[in-house]
Design a protein around this motif. Structure first.
Motif, PDB file in Angstrom:
ATOM      1  N   LYS A 281       1.019  -1.207   0.085  1.00 28.10           N
ATOM      2  CA  LYS A 281       0.023  -0.034  -0.004  1.00 28.10           C
ATOM      3  C   LYS A 281       1.127   1.177  -0.025  1.00 28.10           C
ATOM      4  O   LYS A 281       1.815   1.223   0.760  1.00 28.10           O
ATOM      5  CB  LYS A 281      -0.837  -0.139   1.325  1.00 28.10           C
ATOM      6  CG  LYS A 281      -2.017   1.052   1.406  1.00 28.10           C
ATOM      7  CD  LYS A 281      -2.709   1.352   2.727  1.00 28.10           C
ATOM      8  CE  LYS A 281      -3.515   0.178   2.922  1.00 28.10           C
ATOM      9  NZ  LYS A 281      -4.043   0.465   4.242  1.00 28.10           N
ATOM     10  N   THR A 283       1.299   4.909   1.008  1.00 26.78           N
ATOM     11  CA  THR A 283       0.627   5.725   1.888  1.00 26.78           C
ATOM     12  C   THR A 283       1.643   6.969   2.116  1.00 26.78           C
ATOM     13  O   THR A 283       2.849   6.914   2.154  1.00 26.78           O
ATOM     14  CB  THR A 283       0.657   5.254   3.418  1.00 26.78           C
ATOM     15  OG1 THR A 283      -0.318   4.088   3.418  1.00 26.78           O
ATOM     16  CG2 THR A 283       0.042   6.289   4.451  1.00 26.78           C
ATOM     17  N   SER A 348      -3.616   7.144   2.105  1.00 26.17           N
ATOM     18  CA  SER A 348      -3.473   6.177   0.917  1.00 26.17           C
ATOM     19  C   SER A 348      -4.302   6.179  -0.035  1.00 26.17           C
ATOM     20  O   SER A 348      -5.579   6.787  -0.084  1.00 26.17           O
ATOM     21  CB  SER A 348      -3.221   4.717   1.537  1.00 26.17           C
ATOM     22  OG  SER A 348      -4.642   4.385   2.094  1.00 26.17           O
TER      23      SER A 348
END
Length: 365
Positions: A281, A283, A348
């Motif tokens: 992910k 972020t 995110s």
């Protein structure tokens, strides 16, 4: 959060509160403030000098309107405390109508020196030269990347790229002409990489990185074989899916790439380190306390969404050169927890705000 992270987050919040008080005093004091904010303060039903004691008090201000940045005179934005210093004007937007302008003195240097501290020397060697494969002209990125290279002891080589022309062509459906213009930009990059310079680092956007990698592949080479070791890449098209594609198909294991999220108003938000546990992910955490980002409810910009929930990105800029007490970006994303490296909220999944997404034309970004 762990006890240690809670302690770091609390200290970061105290620093943000103190910095907010300092910046508000600077921008609204008759001796140091800018003509714009000194005049605007007369319209408020509160006194910024006495009624702002912490970051949350910035919600007393109405939202910042980006149309205030369209047109001049730009000198109304220069704080009296900085008068006489060499000043730059950077533009953002401008595909149609008058572009937004921001006056800058040293912020772009400070922002990119802070960012420089996050780059691993193994992949961004001190003294190495850089390729700036991105927008030129009145854009902040042009001088910012050049300063980053110089700050690290290198020289920046730039291409000539007008993103406004690309957007105009796309809006007219002239896809073939866009391809020709992209080839023109990549031609410039190929010339620089083949000219015997010591280019080891690069800034670019996902689309341009892909185009460069495919051109090199067509010529029997690769990003790595061209000498590039480290890349920082900006743009909302830098998604986890694109990152995996870039790692597996474009770069290989010996080229480092890091995402950034930023703009002319905020500066540069750094990406949290990738981990397999959260599926890589992406972020971003703003460069607090000089800028802060919140993820707020779509129908109430004064309310944060819960961690993990989706909202609109709200920006605050708090430097001596620019004061923005809350501006709704054209982006949305998910609110993320503080991180050990950046002990304050992050965002995110950054992508165009869904209300605007259908009418947003993405060019080189």
């Amino acid at each position: 959060m762990t006890t240690e992270l809670e302690s770091k987050a609390s200290a970061a919040r105290e620093q943000l509160d103190a910095h907010t008080r300092e910046m508000v005093q600077w921008h609204f004091s008759p001796e140091t403030g800018s003509p714009f904010w000194l005049e605007k303060a007369k319209t408020y039903d509160f006194n910024p000098l006495t009624d702002v004691s912490c970051f949350d008090d910035l919600k007393k201000f109405p939202l910042f309107e980006d149309d205030w940045l369209r047109g001049g005179p730009v000198r109304r934005w220069v704080p009296k405390g900085l008068e006489g210093k060499p000043t730059y004007v950077f533009e953002t937007g401008g595909t149609t109508g008058i572009p937004k302008t921001r006056v800058v003195i040293d912020d772009f240097r400070i922002d990119y020196e802070m960012f420089s501290d996050t780059l691993p020397d193994e992949y961004f060697p001190e003294g190495a030269d850089w390729l700036m494969l991105g927008p030129s002209g009145p854009r902040r990125l042009r001088l910012a990347v050049e300063h980053l290279a110089q700050h690290r002891g290198g020289i920046s080589f730039c291409v000539d790229l007008d993103p406004r022309w690309v957007v105009k062509l796309l809006k007219k459906g002239k896809v073939e002409e866009v391809k020709l213009y992209s080839e023109h930009v990549i031609d410039q990059a190929m010339s620089l990489l083949s000219a015997g310079h010591d280019i080891k680092c690069m800034f670019t956007t996902p689309k341009l990185l892909e185009a460069l990698a495919m051109r090199l592949l067509d010529e029997g080479s690769s990003i790595s074989e061209a000498g590039i070791k480290g890349i920082f890449c900006g743009g909302t098209e830098f998604t986890p899916q694109w990152y995996r594609f870039a790692r597996e198909e474009l770069l290989g294991d010996d080229v480092y790439i890091t995402p950034t999220y930023g703009n002319t108003l905020m500066g540069l938000a750094c990406g949290k380190p990738f981990t397999a546990e959260d599926n890589y992910k992406i972020t971003y955490h703003a460069p607090q306390p000089r800028a802060a980002v919140e993820v707020v409810e779509f129908d109430d910009h004064k309310k944060l969404v819960k961690y993990g929930e989706t909202g609109r990105v709200k920006l605050y800029t708090l430097t001596k050169e620019l004061f923005i007490p809350g501006f709704l970006e054209r982006d949305e994303g998910e609110r993320e927890m503080p991180h050990e490296k950046y002990p304050w909220d992050g965002v995110s999944g950054v992508r165009p705000y869904h209300i605007f997404a259908k009418t947003t034309t993405v060019g080189v970004y």
